[in-house]
Design an enzyme around this catalytic site. Structure first.
Site, PDB file in Angstrom:
ATOM      1  N   SER A 177      62.530  11.007   7.123  1.00 49.88           N
ATOM      2  CA  SER A 177      62.447  11.776   8.123  1.00 49.88           C
ATOM      3  C   SER A 177      62.532  13.243   7.917  1.00 49.88           C
ATOM      4  CB  SER A 177      63.308  11.276   9.313  1.00 49.88           C
ATOM      5  OG  SER A 177      62.899  12.333  10.582  1.00 49.88           O
ATOM      6  N   CYS A 179      61.237  14.916  12.410  1.00 43.42           N
ATOM      7  CA  CYS A 179      62.163  14.960  13.647  1.00 43.42           C
ATOM      8  C   CYS A 179      62.604  16.525  13.925  1.00 43.42           C
ATOM      9  CB  CYS A 179      63.258  14.188  13.485  1.00 43.42           C
ATOM     10  SG  CYS A 179      64.451  14.564  11.979  1.00 43.42           S
ATOM     11  N   HIS A 237      64.439  34.878  21.428  1.00 43.05           N
ATOM     12  CA  HIS A 237      65.460  33.790  21.361  1.00 43.05           C
ATOM     13  C   HIS A 237      65.190  33.157  22.555  1.00 43.05           C
ATOM     14  CE1 HIS A 237      69.325  32.181  22.202  1.00 43.05           C
ATOM     15  NE2 HIS A 237      69.250  31.637  20.945  1.00 43.05           N
ATOM     16  N   ARG A 292      22.727  44.368  37.925  1.00 41.32           N
ATOM     17  CA  ARG A 292      23.908  43.733  37.732  1.00 41.32           C
ATOM     18  C   ARG A 292      24.673  43.884  36.524  1.00 41.32           C
ATOM     19  NH1 ARG A 292      22.105  37.570  39.430  1.00 41.32           N
ATOM     20  NH2 ARG A 292      24.341  37.493  39.775  1.00 41.32           N
ATOM     21  N   MET A 301      30.871  47.498  36.323  1.00 38.63           N
ATOM     22  CA  MET A 301      30.229  47.885  37.585  1.00 38.63           C
ATOM     23  C   MET A 301      29.943  46.927  38.388  1.00 38.63           C
ATOM     24  SD  MET A 301      26.729  50.487  38.014  1.00 38.63           S
ATOM     25  CE  MET A 301      25.612  49.139  38.651  1.00 38.63           C
ATOM     26  N   TYR A 315      54.584   9.071  12.016  1.00 37.08           N
ATOM     27  CA  TYR A 315      55.082   9.448  13.528  1.00 37.08           C
ATOM     28  C   TYR A 315      55.474  10.697  13.371  1.00 37.08           C
ATOM     29  CZ  TYR A 315      59.877   8.805  12.297  1.00 37.08           C
ATOM     30  OH  TYR A 315      61.133   8.888  11.651  1.00 37.08           O
ATOM     31  N   LYS A 349      26.468  36.429  32.286  1.00 33.65           N
ATOM     32  CA  LYS A 349      25.471  36.225  33.496  1.00 33.65           C
ATOM     33  C   LYS A 349      24.083  36.145  32.932  1.00 33.65           C
ATOM     34  CE  LYS A 349      27.151  38.631  36.838  1.00 33.65           C
ATOM     35  NZ  LYS A 349      27.139  40.078  37.402  1.00 33.65           N
ATOM     36  N   GLY A 379      36.579  45.286  36.447  1.00 30.21           N
ATOM     37  CA  GLY A 379      36.456  46.684  36.166  1.00 30.21           C
ATOM     38  C   GLY A 379      34.941  47.081  35.856  1.00 30.21           C
ATOM     39  N   ARG A 392      28.648  29.698  36.068  1.00 29.39           N
ATOM     40  CA  ARG A 392      29.591  29.769  34.900  1.00 29.39           C
ATOM     41  C   ARG A 392      30.469  28.885  34.608  1.00 29.39           C
ATOM     42  NH1 ARG A 392      31.755  35.358  37.052  1.00 29.39           N
ATOM     43  NH2 ARG A 392      32.299  34.564  39.216  1.00 29.39           N
TER      44      ARG A 392
HETATM   45  P1  ADP Z   1      29.598  39.590  40.038  1.00 24.33           P
HETATM   46  O1  ADP Z   1      29.597  39.792  38.657  1.00 24.33           O
HETATM   47  O2  ADP Z   1      30.584  40.249  40.997  1.00 24.33           O
HETATM   48  O3  ADP Z   1      29.633  38.167  40.372  1.00 24.33           O
HETATM   49  P2  ADP Z   1      26.780  39.634  40.633  1.00 24.33           P
HETATM   50  O4  ADP Z   1      25.909  40.322  39.906  1.00 24.33           O
HETATM   51  O5  ADP Z   1      26.651  38.156  40.668  1.00 24.33           O
HETATM   52  O6  ADP Z   1      28.263  40.075  40.613  1.00 24.33           O
HETATM   53  O7  ADP Z   1      26.383  40.052  42.185  1.00 24.33           O
HETATM   54  C1  ADP Z   1      27.166  39.539  43.360  1.00 24.33           C
HETATM   55  C2  ADP Z   1      26.394  38.935  44.445  1.00 24.33           C
HETATM   56  O8  ADP Z   1      25.139  39.769  44.837  1.00 24.33           O
HETATM   57  C3  ADP Z   1      25.616  37.671  43.857  1.00 24.33           C
HETATM   58  O9  ADP Z   1      26.511  36.662  44.217  1.00 24.33           O
HETATM   59  C4  ADP Z   1      24.508  37.589  44.937  1.00 24.33           C
HETATM   60  O10 ADP Z   1      24.885  37.055  46.161  1.00 24.33           O
HETATM   61  C5  ADP Z   1      24.119  38.991  45.091  1.00 24.33           C
HETATM   62  N1  ADP Z   1      22.849  39.154  44.442  1.00 24.33           N
HETATM   63  C6  ADP Z   1      22.860  39.815  43.144  1.00 24.33           C
HETATM   64  N2  ADP Z   1      21.364  39.535  42.766  1.00 24.33           N
HETATM   65  C7  ADP Z   1      20.875  39.262  43.800  1.00 24.33           C
HETATM   66  C8  ADP Z   1      19.402  39.172  44.021  1.00 24.33           C
HETATM   67  N3  ADP Z   1      18.505  39.451  43.056  1.00 24.33           N
HETATM   68  N4  ADP Z   1      18.980  38.856  45.245  1.00 24.33           N
HETATM   69  C9  ADP Z   1      19.894  38.387  46.073  1.00 24.33           C
HETATM   70  N5  ADP Z   1      21.263  38.524  45.962  1.00 24.33           N
HETATM   71  C10 ADP Z   1      21.860  38.906  44.848  1.00 24.33           C
HETATM   72 MG    MG Z   2      28.522  37.071  40.725  1.00 27.13          MG
END
Ligand code: ADP
Ligand code: MG
Ligand code: MG
Length: 945
Positions: A812, A879, A473, A111, A122, A899, A41, A120, A355
């Site tokens: 072959s 073959c 197998h 984030r 946060m 081949y 990210k 899993g 991504r």
């Molecule tokens: P995930 O990894 O689950 O995709 P993100 O970190 O991308 O989580 O956050 C999920 C959503 O939170 C984003 O798609 C966006 O809509 C919102 N978000 C995150 N950061 C911001 C921000 N700075 N301003 C507005 N919305 C945000």
């Molecule tokens: Mg996201």
């Protein structure tokens, strides 16, 4: 032109290491190549900023900080918080807002973001920095009281759940109660007053659940959130996920702190997620969902049913147009389809994540072809972007998605061989055969399979086993014969004697005859008949284009192993350029031929004696004369049948080479099993009912019995001892070729002599057969195109290839036998006994019957160079089953073979794999996929403005 950022290491920092990388205002400290340090990210946000897209400013705390946090006994590295404070200061300047200011507050999101996207970790916390004072500022600035309270209640809810660990339901219940009080159906219908009292409820919940007040100091909030992200790296869910996917624990997660933008500021705002192209079909149109007046993950969380992204077009045409433009830019920048997240604040579009998009196999092919046609990537790259496994998947049937989602899942195991199939459950191989003979479709359910189950596997639609891994197998055979297979399903308890199976997870149970649907692509089995959709090769234009490009890039030809005209025709549709192996003994076992073959074998010993007698000038006995007559008559019958077999193959492969291998297995394979016959005769004798035929048959089986039949009288050895079979086959081949030519066809016959270890074996066999061939031509008064070659499948043959090449027009590589003999393994015994364990415990790096072993490759290399030294025009192919394995195809490319020959349904896979091998070879050392994608990202970064 963008200004260069200060050299990375020289950025001021208080911590002993550089833990922070910031971006904003068109500059970024990091870039897209720094996924290890910044997480996916963070690297994406930096890269998008550099590319000139509108991204709210922020900074990334590195994965290294996370690792140091744990190395420190879960304490933040010294100085880190000072650096965070400094970074917040910079963020304040960029955003022209102040963190914690009651007049003009800066709010941020926190984030998580590891190198690989990983469930899993946060969840994101939005609106961090709000408290009673900053809320006033937010309200005053936006002049929107409802918006302010909405942001605040969201913050307490998210922070409470994610950072403080308050059960989410507490907040949900309070929200539902508030909606009920206000008579509102949706969140957006709650007004400022309702939201304000909801905030009070939420704070009371936090107090009750944590015993403390909700933290109001933004600096404390931020610190707690950062620590919570780090901690989530070793949360249960994240650990389980990593363990399952074999992702190392020391990658760590980064933390991204990003200035907030607001999608919940009214009807000119919103939030959405989109793929730049459809991830299911690859179709070139934005694909995703969008919500007006909403924040964060409202879209994915399904709070309101989100409309399709296309509706943004009518709601905000300019914004939509810009989004389309940005999607195109991102695709060109990353040179791949992206999965993006964005927010619109009062008509202004902000990018929040990008991504590479996950996609189906069909989409992967279409996207690769389209991107190349659009000039975004080269055709070579397009060919490299699709994996052989994806091609394979496209040729297999699949379940109808909707029906599949609704079907009751019996159990989940290992996705051992892709494709979907439906049939009725049977629990033994014999039952499988019996049921299919009655016209039923069956799924073979076993604890595990062994070579004894092959006849059942061959007729079953799919195979489902409780034990065994990806090289068991069941898995190996299923992939070879192109059947879906789910293996190693630990939750399945199979009771073969009761003919029942039950899942200890789902509690569902099936008995013999119950319908079962097996999805070998996902590893699932469903109770009942799930409808399938078939994937016809002919109906996949993008796949055709991609493979036609692959054809231009590859050097290796792709031939096929086919014994029947139908197989040859199918292979030709798939793009086969010849038959590399026709196993004539398979024809011997077809339908009603076995009795004729047995008659020949039984008469052979006496017939040979008769012949010896005549040669010595003596008269054979009456019995011998009769045997001779039987023998010749049966052989003539076989010859007729074989000739029509070969005519069919020549027709199907008109104008292309057809390699026909002469009889290879030991004769006893065409007779009943010794033990069974013995039991039969002994039992009959005990009852005084013994019959002559059975006793004779037993005697014949006994006389042909060998301790190690694979090392005994078979292949060219058998041909030299009992030449009648191979002479008959040669006549059949020549006569077939003549007949086809007379009918206007262009047959190309290549007669292959198996198991040669000494050049004399080949010389003598060839002399024998050439005489036969010339005789046929002379009688027909016409000549046809044919040549003689040999299989290289005995180590001595490989080592003396220079001598052998004198008498062979082609080689072959029979790598199944060559592997057995190089390792000294009996394949059946090895796969049944220890090979699986060997691979699991890494005694061997891979199953050598699946992927060519390097020592076997060395033997091949000797044979290639010695063979070509004697005869530069020598044609070289493979073959063995390895001919369809992408990794082995890479090794064949390096060996310089002409081949590879594989089963028909692997031909398209092999076309792609051969092209990828040629490209890798051209580029010098073969780069791994990872290195390749890194290179692409770096190149993209250098090209970006
Ligand atoms: P995930 O990894 O689950 O995709 P993100 O970190 O991308 O989580 O956050 C999920 C959503 O939170 C984003 O798609 C966006 O809509 C919102 N978000 C995150 N950061 C911001 C921000 N700075 N301003 C507005 N919305 C945000
Ligand atoms: Mg996201
Ligand atoms: Mg999430």
């Amino acid at each position: 032109m963008r200004e260069p950022s200060p050299p990375l290491a020289s950025r001021a920092h208080r911590a002993p290491k550089r833990y922070l990388y910031a971006w904003g205002d068109g500059h970024a400290d990091g870039d897209g190549s720094m996924r290890d340090l910044l997480g996916g990210k963070g690297a994406g946000l930096a890269e998008m900023t550099k590319a000139g897209l509108c991204v709210p400013p922020g900074f990334t705390i590195t994965t290294e900080a996370c690792n140091d946090y744990f190395a420190n006994g879960e304490r933040l590295p010294v100085g880190l918080l000072d650096d965070v404070t400094a970074a917040i200061g910079a963020l304040e300047r960029k955003s022209d807002k102040r963190f914690g200011s009651p007049e003009n507050p800066l709010l941020v999101s926190v984030r998580s973001g590891a190198k690989l996207s990983m469930p899993g970790m946060m969840d994101t916390v939005l609106n961090l920095g709000l408290n009673d004072a900053t809320l006033q500022g937010l309200v005053a600035l936006t002049n929107d009281e409802r918006f302010g309270w909405d942001a605040y209640r969201r913050f307490i809810q998210m922070f409470g759940r994610i950072v403080l660990g308050v059960p989410g339901e507490r907040f949900d219940e309070a929200l539902e109660a508030a909606k009920h009080r206000a008579g509102a159906r949706q969140d957006v219908e709650l007004d400022a007053a309702a939201l304000r009292s909801l905030v009070a409820d939420y704070r009371a919940i936090v107090r009750a659940e944590t015993g403390r007040e909700f933290p109001s100091d933004p600096v404390v909030q931020l610190e707690l959130a950062i620590v919570a992200v780090f901690k989530s790296w070793f949360g249960q869910r994240a650990c389980d996920y990593r363990k399952f996917h074999k992702i190392p624990d020391d990658l760590g997660t980064a933390v991204n702190v990003v200035a907030m933008v607001f999608g919940n500021r009214g009807d000119d705002s919103g939030t959405g997620v989109a793929f730049t192209r459809c991830p299911n079909t690859g179709g070139n149109a934005l694909y995703g969902e969008y919500l007006t007046n909403a924040q964060g993950e409202d879209v994915v969380a399904g709070i309101r049913t989100a409309p399709k992204i296309a509706e943004l077009e009518s709601a905000m045409p300019e914004v939509y147009a810009e989004l389309v433009r940005i999607a195109g830019r991102l695709e060109r920048h990353y040179r791949d389809v992206q999965d993006i997240e964005f927010t619109i604040e009062r008509g202004r579009l902000y990018m929040l994540q990008t991504r590479a998009a996950k996609r189906t196999a069909a989409a992967a092919v279409r996207i690769a072809v389209d991107l190349a046609n659009e000039g975004i990537i080269t055709r070579e790259e397009a060919v490299q972007r699709v994996t052989p496994a994806q091609i394979e998947q496209l040729l297999r049937d699949q379940f109808d998605e909707k029906a599949r989602a609704a079907a009751p899942r019996l159990a989940k195991g290992l996705n051992a061989s892709p494709g979907a199939a439906v049939g009725r459950a049977v629990f033994t191989a014999d039952d499988a055969v019996e049921w299919t003979e009655r016209g039923e479709r069956v799924v073979l359910v076993r604890v595990e399979t062994s070579p004894d189950d092959f006849h059942g596997m061959a007729v079953a639609e799919a195979i489902f086993t409780a034990r065994g891994g990806a090289t068991s197998h069941a898995a190996v055979v299923a992939r070879q014969i192109g059947k879906p297979c789910v293996a190693g399903c630990a939750e399945l308890v199979v009771d073969a004697s009761a003919k029942r199976a039950r899942s200890i997870e789902t509690g569902l149970e099936i008995g013999e005859g119950d319908w079962l649907s097996v999805d070998g692509s996902s590893g699932e089995a469903f109770v009942g008949e799930v409808p399938t959709v078939s994937a016809r090769f002919e109906d996949q234009p993008a796949l055709h284009t991609l493979l036609s490009w692959a054809d231009e890039m590859r050097r290796l030809e792709i031939w096929t192993n086919a014994d029947k005209p139908e197989e040859a025709t199918q292979a030709r549709i798939y793009g086969a350029q010849g038959i590399g192996l026709c196993r004539t003994e398979h024809m011997f076992r077809e339908g009603d031929r076995l009795p004729i073959v047995r008659r020949t074998i039984l008469a052979a010993p006496l017939a040979m004696r008769a012949r010896a007698a005549r040669a010595a000038g003596q008269a054979p006995t009456r019995e011998e004369s009769i045997a001779c007559w039987t023998f010749n008559a049966a052989l003539a019958e076989l010859e007729k049948l074989q000739q029509s077999d070969f005519e069919g193959l020549f027709d199907a492969m008109d104008g292309l080479p057809v390699v026909i291998r002469l009889l290879d297995p030991p004769l006893h394979e065409f007779l009943p099993n010794l033990e069974e016959q013995l039991t039969k005769v002994v039992r009959a004798e005990a009852l005084d009912e013994a019959n002559d035929a059975d006793t004779k048959l037993l005697a014949a089986i006994r006389s042909l019995h060998e301790q190690n039949p694979m090392l005994g009288l078979r292949g060219c050895r058998l041909g030299l001892m009992v030449p009648d079979f191979v002479k008959m086959q040669t006549r059949a081949v020549l006569n077939a070729a003549i007949a086809v030519r007379r009918a206007g066809g262009r047959p190309i016959a290549k007669i292959m002599i198996p198991l040669v270890g000494h050049v004399n074996e080949l010389d003598r066999t060839r002399a024998l057969l050439e005489a036969e061939a010339r005789d046929v031509e002379r009688r027909a008064g016409m000549s046809v195109e044919y040549s003689f070659g040999t299989m290289i499948e005995v180590p001595r043959g490989a080592l003396t290839a220079d001598e052998i090449a004198r008498s062979a027009d082609f080689f072959s590589f029979g790598t199944n036998d060559l592997t057995q003999m190089t390792f000294g393994y009996c394949r059946d015994a090895a796969e049944r006994g220890f090979l699986l364990k060997y691979v699991e415990e890494k005694v061997l790096p891979a199953n050598p019957f699946q992927t060519l072993d390097d020592a076997v490759v060395d033997l091949m290399r000797v044979a290639v160079s010695k063979g070509r030294a004697t005869k530069p025009s020598l044609q070289l192919g493979i073959c063995g089953e390895h001919g369809g394995d992408p990794e082995s195809i890479g090794k064949c490319e390096q060996l310089g073979l002409d081949y590879v020959s594989c089963s028909p349904f692997r031909v398209p896979v092999a076309r792609l794999a051969a092209a990828q091998a040629a490209l890798a070879n051209r580029a010098g050392a073969p780069p791994t996929r990872l290195l390749r994608s890194l290179r692409i990202i770096r190149a993209a970064a250098q090209r970006s403005p």
